[in-house]
Write an enzyme that holds these catalytic residues in place. Structure first.
Site, PDB file in Angstrom:
ATOM      1  N   LYS A   1      -5.797   3.069   7.257  1.00 43.06           N
ATOM      2  CA  LYS A   1      -6.974   2.401   7.807  1.00 43.06           C
ATOM      3  C   LYS A   1      -6.668   0.919   8.057  1.00 43.06           C
ATOM      4  O   LYS A   1      -5.868   0.330   7.337  1.00 43.06           O
ATOM      5  CB  LYS A   1      -8.184   2.587   6.878  1.00 43.06           C
ATOM      6  CG  LYS A   1      -8.053   1.929   5.495  1.00 43.06           C
ATOM      7  CD  LYS A   1      -8.516   0.495   5.530  1.00 43.06           C
ATOM      8  CE  LYS A   1      -8.213  -0.228   4.256  1.00 43.06           C
ATOM      9  NZ  LYS A   1      -8.493  -1.669   4.331  1.00 43.06           N
TER      10      LYS A   1
ATOM     11  N   ASP B   1     -11.000  -6.018   6.783  1.00 43.60           N
ATOM     12  CA  ASP B   1      -9.987  -5.093   6.261  1.00 43.60           C
ATOM     13  C   ASP B   1     -10.500  -4.409   4.993  1.00 43.60           C
ATOM     14  O   ASP B   1     -10.461  -3.175   4.897  1.00 43.60           O
ATOM     15  CB  ASP B   1      -8.667  -5.812   6.002  1.00 43.60           C
ATOM     16  CG  ASP B   1      -7.609  -4.875   5.432  1.00 43.60           C
ATOM     17  OD1 ASP B   1      -6.992  -4.137   6.214  1.00 43.60           O
ATOM     18  OD2 ASP B   1      -7.425  -4.878   4.198  1.00 43.60           O
TER      19      ASP B   1
ATOM     20  N   SER C   1      11.513   0.898   7.442  1.00 43.67           N
ATOM     21  CA  SER C   1      11.055  -0.485   7.337  1.00 43.67           C
ATOM     22  C   SER C   1      12.164  -1.414   7.771  1.00 43.67           C
ATOM     23  O   SER C   1      13.315  -1.229   7.362  1.00 43.67           O
ATOM     24  CB  SER C   1      10.629  -0.822   5.906  1.00 43.67           C
ATOM     25  OG  SER C   1      10.303  -2.203   5.803  1.00 43.67           O
TER      26      SER C   1
ATOM     27  N   ILE D   1       0.825  -1.200   0.000  1.00 40.11           N
ATOM     28  CA  ILE D   1       0.000   0.000   0.000  1.00 40.11           C
ATOM     29  C   ILE D   1       0.862   1.255   0.000  1.00 40.11           C
ATOM     30  O   ILE D   1       0.516   2.262  -0.629  1.00 40.11           O
ATOM     31  CB  ILE D   1      -0.974  -0.002   1.203  1.00 40.11           C
ATOM     32  CG1 ILE D   1      -2.078   1.046   1.000  1.00 40.11           C
ATOM     33  CG2 ILE D   1      -0.247   0.246   2.505  1.00 40.11           C
ATOM     34  CD1 ILE D   1      -3.032   0.734  -0.113  1.00 40.11           C
TER      35      ILE D   1
END
Length: 308
Positions: free
Chosen positions: A91, A169, A36, A14
């Site tokens: 989200k 999700d 990351s 994403i």
């Protein structure tokens, strides 16, 4: 006005598909760093394996976009807010309602912006659908949100764990739209959650809601769809039927159909910049509350194991 220096934390699909292009296309932001533990980052952009290292070693950032799984997001957001850094929450905004409320209180205390980013609300058809429905009486709503988890979330084990939401999700995207466009509040009456015997989160769900005037709202969620995917919302009103399809990108009302290009994440970052410049937050937890109600009240059914 200087651009807002932002770091993207969590460099998964994403982030690369949506966040990075949206940041690059918005002059209000400059990408200052990525974070990351697994991804190598981008050429020419400072990269750290953890947010703490970025905050201690630099470069300086004004904001962070948290694209990690929700189960680990609270500590990262709290770490950033402690330093007065603005926070964009992918989200769902957290693994629980209580932790999002705690973050919201912390953001208010330090004067930083906290933004719960419901990307589907920025689909092209959503704003005109909201305006059209504001002048109509809603009689019935049907939501069908069916997709192939193997296509959209391959190998993502976290999504099947507690807090990962399973089929909610994607389903929470539909809830983020209908909580935004329907003129009256609504609440859960019943739910059936279908869980694979080897997973802790549902692969399918059937939900029945009712709004405060008694209009029924049904929702059909399934992650086992193959072939064409279904992201449809149908609202029957006293003035005809409204349909949002393709996740909200296509709006059909009695006067015609509108097709528009995707601008969900550019819209999100436009909103984030406006909130930061205005010294405000936007933390709507209504979609997450309805998911929590489904887990609270839903009846469980066990189905065959799921394997990627």
């Amino acid at each position: 006005m200087d651009p807002i220096r932002i770091a993207v934390v969590g460099m998964g699909k994403i982030a690369r598909d949506q966040h990075l292009p949206a940041i690059a296309g918005n002059g209000a932001f400059s990408l200052a760093a990525t974070v990351s533990p697994h991804d190598p980052g981008m050429a020419g952009i400072p990269h750290h394996r953890g947010l703490e290292a970025l905050l201690e070693e630099g470069p300086a950032v004004d904001a962070v976009a948290l694209c990690t799984p929700p189960q680990v997001r609270y500590d990262l957001a709290a770490m950033a807010l402690k330093r007065g850094i603005h926070v964009f929450l992918e989200k769902p905004p957290g693994a629980t309602l209580a932790e999002v409320a705690a973050l919201s209180a912390r953001a208010d205390k330090v004067g930083a912006t906290l933004f719960a980013g419901w990307h589907s609300r920025f689909a092209a058809g959503v704003a005109p659908a909201r305006a059209w429905l504001a002048e109509r009486t809603v009689e019935r709503v049907s939501v069908v949100w069916r997709e192939d988890v193997r296509v959209w979330h391959p190998g993502q084990a976290w999504i099947w764990e507690p807090g990962g939401l399973g089929v909610f999700d994607p389903g929470i995207n539909a809830l983020s739209i209908i909580t935004h466009i329907l003129p009256r509040p609504f609440f859960l009456k019943s739910a059936t959650l279908v869980l694979p015997e080897n997973r802790a989160a549902p692969i399918a769900a059937d939900l029945e809601f009712r709004d405060t005037a008694g209009a029924p709202i049904s929702m059909d969620l399934d992650w086992r769809q193959t072939g064409p995917q279904s992201w449809d919302i149908i609202v029957e009103t006293d003035a005809g039927t409204l349909k949002l399809s393709n996740g909200g990108a296509v709006l059909s009302i009695p006067s015609g159909t509108e097709h528009s290009e995707d601008h969900e994440y550019p819209g999100l970052y436009g909103r984030f910049a406006t909130l930061i410049r205005g010294g405000r937050s936007d933390v709507d937890t209504d979609p997450l509350r309805l998911v929590a109600d489904a887990f609270l009240r839903g009846r469980r059914e066990i189905t065959e194991p799921f394997h990627d």
